[in-house]
Design an enzyme around this catalytic site. Sequence first.
Site, PDB file in Angstrom:
ATOM      1  N   GLU A 171       0.802  -1.230   0.000  1.00  0.00           N
ATOM      2  CA  GLU A 171       0.000   0.000   0.000  1.00  0.00           C
ATOM      3  C   GLU A 171       0.833   1.276   0.000  1.00  0.00           C
ATOM      4  O   GLU A 171       0.816   2.031   0.989  1.00  0.00           O
ATOM      5  CB  GLU A 171      -0.966  -0.002   1.199  1.00  0.00           C
ATOM      6  CG  GLU A 171      -1.911  -1.185   1.225  1.00  0.00           C
ATOM      7  CD  GLU A 171      -2.992  -1.052   2.296  1.00  0.00           C
ATOM      8  OE1 GLU A 171      -2.919  -0.130   3.119  1.00  0.00           O
ATOM      9  OE2 GLU A 171      -3.927  -1.871   2.279  1.00  0.00           O
ATOM     10  N   GLU A 199      -5.458  -8.578   0.770  1.00  0.00           N
ATOM     11  CA  GLU A 199      -6.111  -8.240   2.043  1.00  0.00           C
ATOM     12  C   GLU A 199      -7.572  -7.928   1.794  1.00  0.00           C
ATOM     13  O   GLU A 199      -7.910  -7.193   0.859  1.00  0.00           O
ATOM     14  CB  GLU A 199      -5.510  -6.966   2.689  1.00  0.00           C
ATOM     15  CG  GLU A 199      -4.209  -7.162   3.379  1.00  0.00           C
ATOM     16  CD  GLU A 199      -3.687  -5.874   4.023  1.00  0.00           C
ATOM     17  OE1 GLU A 199      -4.508  -5.029   4.456  1.00  0.00           O
ATOM     18  OE2 GLU A 199      -2.464  -5.722   4.077  1.00  0.00           O
TER      19      GLU A 199
HETATM   20  C1  FCB Z   1      -4.418  -2.091   5.522  1.00  0.00           C
HETATM   21  C2  FCB Z   1      -3.049  -2.474   6.027  1.00  0.00           C
HETATM   22  C3  FCB Z   1      -3.059  -3.547   7.070  1.00  0.00           C
HETATM   23  C4  FCB Z   1      -4.231  -3.379   8.037  1.00  0.00           C
HETATM   24  C5  FCB Z   1      -5.519  -3.237   7.279  1.00  0.00           C
HETATM   25  C6  FCB Z   1      -6.736  -3.140   8.143  1.00  0.00           C
HETATM   26  O1  FCB Z   1      -4.392  -0.780   5.066  1.00  0.00           O
HETATM   27  O2  FCB Z   1      -2.249  -2.917   4.955  1.00  0.00           O
HETATM   28  O3  FCB Z   1      -1.818  -3.553   7.707  1.00  0.00           O
HETATM   29  O4  FCB Z   1      -3.991  -2.311   8.864  1.00  0.00           O
HETATM   30  O5  FCB Z   1      -5.447  -2.104   6.456  1.00  0.00           O
END
Ligand code: FCB
Length: 467
Positions: free
Chosen positions: A189, A373
């Site tokens: 990110e 994620e």
């Molecule tokens: C993302 C991050 C991860 C976690 C999630 C909820 O932005 O990559 O580390 O904090 O959000």
Amino acid sequence: MAHDAAFSSSHSSFDPSSEALTPPGDSSLWRKDFLLGAATAAYQIEGAATEDGRLASIWDTFSAIPGKVLAGDTGAVACDHYHRWESDLDLLTSLNFEAYRLSIAWPRVMDEAGRPNRKGLDFYKRLLGTLKDKGLQTFVTLYHWDLPQHLEDRGGWLNRDIVYRFADYADLMSRELAGHVDAWATLNEPWCSAFLGYGNGHHAPGLADGRFATQAMHHLLLAHGMAVPVLRANDPASKKGIVANIGRGSANSSSAADGRAAHLFEVQHNAWVLDPLLKGEYPQDLWHLWPGTEPLVLEGDPKTIAAPLDFLGINYYFRTNVESDGGHGMVEVPLEGVERTQMGWEVYPDGLRDLLIGFNRTYPNLPPIYITENGMASDDQVIDGQVNDLQRIAFLKRHFAAVDAAIKEGVDIRGYFVWSLMDNFEWAFGYERRFGVVHVDYDTQRRTPKRSAQLIAKFLSERAAKA
Ligand code: FCB
């Protein structure tokens, strides 16, 4: 992610009756070559912040400043995973996950002079070796936000020199860990590192200047582009990619100005990262939204950044509703009456589907995708040894369906990682926000699989048993 969204507890469209999260029989998620895993990140789980020669990171410094992290929490102990990694990996396999996404703490593996720290390296060798012995696929992120503080002291991501430091780090890791890693992601990110870290100060190192954000982004992407060929040379058998968080923007009205606002939201959230990676240029609309913030770009940088990728990792959490600010910008207008999570984030699975389908049209060279994620926070409590996280079960089920729908529309998606394996240090929100499918009691470090984890395990064992 906009980790600063307001808290709201309205769960209006949540249907608690849909408990099981096993997808329907025609779902692509039944395919055995569709990978299902869990994700974590070093600073959020490891603890052992000063052990075995680990240096300070920007998150150690930032979380020690009063007011920066909810309740004054820090990652000093976190889930104590540095000491409990073996039982945590047993837990991972007991839930039938087939893949694990983790990150390496840069401050653990290199000293200030760039020399390897053997003790730190050995930790990751043992961890990854055990994962391979257990038959899991390993997805390793090099940078999940924990920059060594000594590099921040020299300007961090604002100093072009960091690009070479990152390439050295990628070189050392891929020489040491080749054979243990199925897929390398350079960065997690970059939007969060650049915007939250240097643009609005919500994350470490806590700087707040639009011009800083764009320059930090340029150096992040350049560091990525420099690292990819290094990883390829040292570890040819593995996949190389990057992980981007993507966000859906919606317009608060049908007016042209609000439509433009939603477009600009997605330009700064998605195209700011994906255009340079996949088109070799920044989106021009970004400079209309943020006039005068163009970074210094040297000849050859765009080509370096656009190094071919084997995969793109996508992190998706929510949608943001916006309207025009009356000028060249936009402003968020939170929607009323929508389902939200403990973070205040709107639950909006269609956004994932629509963004993936859109990227597939926009970028003819879109690499294969892994959802690296997806998940949600809830205020989970252990009651009689059980955690009944019904909202998460419905959330996961609906996002599985969104991924399946995108695959059926022709998007090449190869896997999905739930965020997160266990509750952990949620950055500026500390330990209050619980994203795990496994509950962690921070007083005792006791792990309790939530109902969602049990149902994931059930689906995965059914899938494994299928001919
Ligand atoms: C993302 C991050 C991860 C976690 C999630 C909820 O932005 O990559 O580390 O904090 O959000």
